[in-house]
Design an enzyme around this catalytic site. Structure first.
Site, PDB file in Angstrom:
ATOM      1  CB  SER A  43      -6.695  25.788  -1.857  1.00 41.18           C
ATOM      2  OG  SER A  43      -5.599  26.375  -2.592  1.00 41.18           O
ATOM      3  CE  LYS A  57      -7.514  29.493  -4.383  1.00 37.68           C
ATOM      4  NZ  LYS A  57      -6.521  28.676  -3.720  1.00 37.68           N
ATOM      5  CB  SER A  82      -8.070  25.387  -6.084  1.00 39.08           C
ATOM      6  OG  SER A  82      -7.523  25.895  -4.693  1.00 39.08           O
TER       7      SER A  82
END
Length: 307
Positions: A59, A62, A119
């Site tokens: 993640s 992101k 997230s």
């Protein structure tokens, strides 16, 4: 010399392992972890180990999704109050997600907060589709932006960081991206410091457990997939000086958090002999309901900061 010897650090880990009753082999197997400490102002690397080894970003992907969203906010293509539609593709994303049904909407501002703090995979895809029309097109923009930022060993295949052969990065590249966000978008960076996210009747804690626990930490992003391990990019500011720390590939949440906490101490002091060592009892137990698998505190691996 400053952060001079990898060998001495490895020996320190063995000593720590014996002190806490852990298998020496587990503590010594540091080749699975990449780490870097960078001065956020100058970009000077203060310490690193395997910073250019190829890793899955999970993640931390992101961060680039948010970088492109912050650019869109800056040039007027997006506004925080704009409605963000949730497509079927976005709604099908696995946890972590906010769980908005296909056809639902959320404001861009709330979506960015949820991506930064908890997230949300569904909202990362929704943002990608809003900016580029489709997630694959957005992924190409992500990789192109990585090149512009000097992230030469990074490529992206999706907006979320969910497992894909096309997602690849390094600790060094993620430090560059973290610095770029802090320096170019200081107001947007505040989204990473939100302790909780409220959506309807549900309140969810930020996945970055170092917020409020390690002095000066005010962002930036966690990540986990089974092939990536436990990742964390963190930034802290003390007495006007800011550093960025990235750890990729740890074996548990607790080991990742302890390693980053100790690297932060090391980054600010510049010496193992004077750095305060964060012990496991100083890091709180992880919040209940955290979607990342919980690591046993018995498996925590400490950096030995004393010579």
């Amino acid at each position: 010399m400053f952060f001079s010897s990898l060998r001495r650090l490895q020996i320190g880990l063995i000593v720590a392992s014996l002190a806490f009753g852990l298998p020496v082999q587990a503590a010594y197997a540091r080749s699975s972890v990449s780490e870097i400490v960078v001065d956020a102002s100058t970009g000077t690397v203060l310490f690193s180990e395997a910073p250019d080894a190829a890793r899955r970003p999970a993640s931390l992907t992101k961060l680039m999704t948010l970088y492109l969203a912050f650019e869109a906010l800056a040039d007027g293509r997006l506004r925080p109050s704009d409605p963000l539609p949730i497509s079927r593709r976005a709604a099908r994303q696995p946890a972590t997600h906010l769980g908005i049904a296909a056809g639902g909407r959320i404001t861009v501002g709330k979506a960015l907060d949820a991506i930064a703090a908890i997230s949300s995979n569904d909202l990362a895809v929704a943002v990608a589709e809003r900016i580029a029309g489709s997630e694959p097109k957005f992924a190409r923009l992500m990789t192109a932006k990585a090149r512009q930022l000097g992230m030469r060993n990074t490529r992206f295949a999706n907006a979320s960081g969910l497992t894909s052969a096309g997602n690849m990065t390094t600790a060094s590249d993620m430090a560059k991206l973290s610095r770029a966000i802090v320096r170019r978008f200081p107001r947007q960076y505040a989204r990473f410091s939100k302790r909780t996210i409220q959506w309807r009747s549900r309140r969810t804690a930020n996945h970055n457990h170092l917020l409020g626990r390690v002095t000066g930490v005010d962002g930036i992003k966690t990540g986990y997939t089974s092939d990536a391990g436990y990742n964390l990019a963190a930034s802290a500011k003390r007495r006007g000086r800011r550093i960025v720390v990235v750890v990729l590939g740890e074996t548990s949440v607790s080991a990742r958090d302890a390693r980053v906490a100790n690297l932060i101490e090391l980054g600010f002091t510049g010496s193992r002999s004077t750095a305060r060592r964060i012990r496991r009892r100083e890091l709180y137990e992880l919040p209940l309901g955290n979607p990342e698998p919980r690591g046993s505190f018995g498996s925590i691996i400490h950096l030995m900061l004393n010579q």
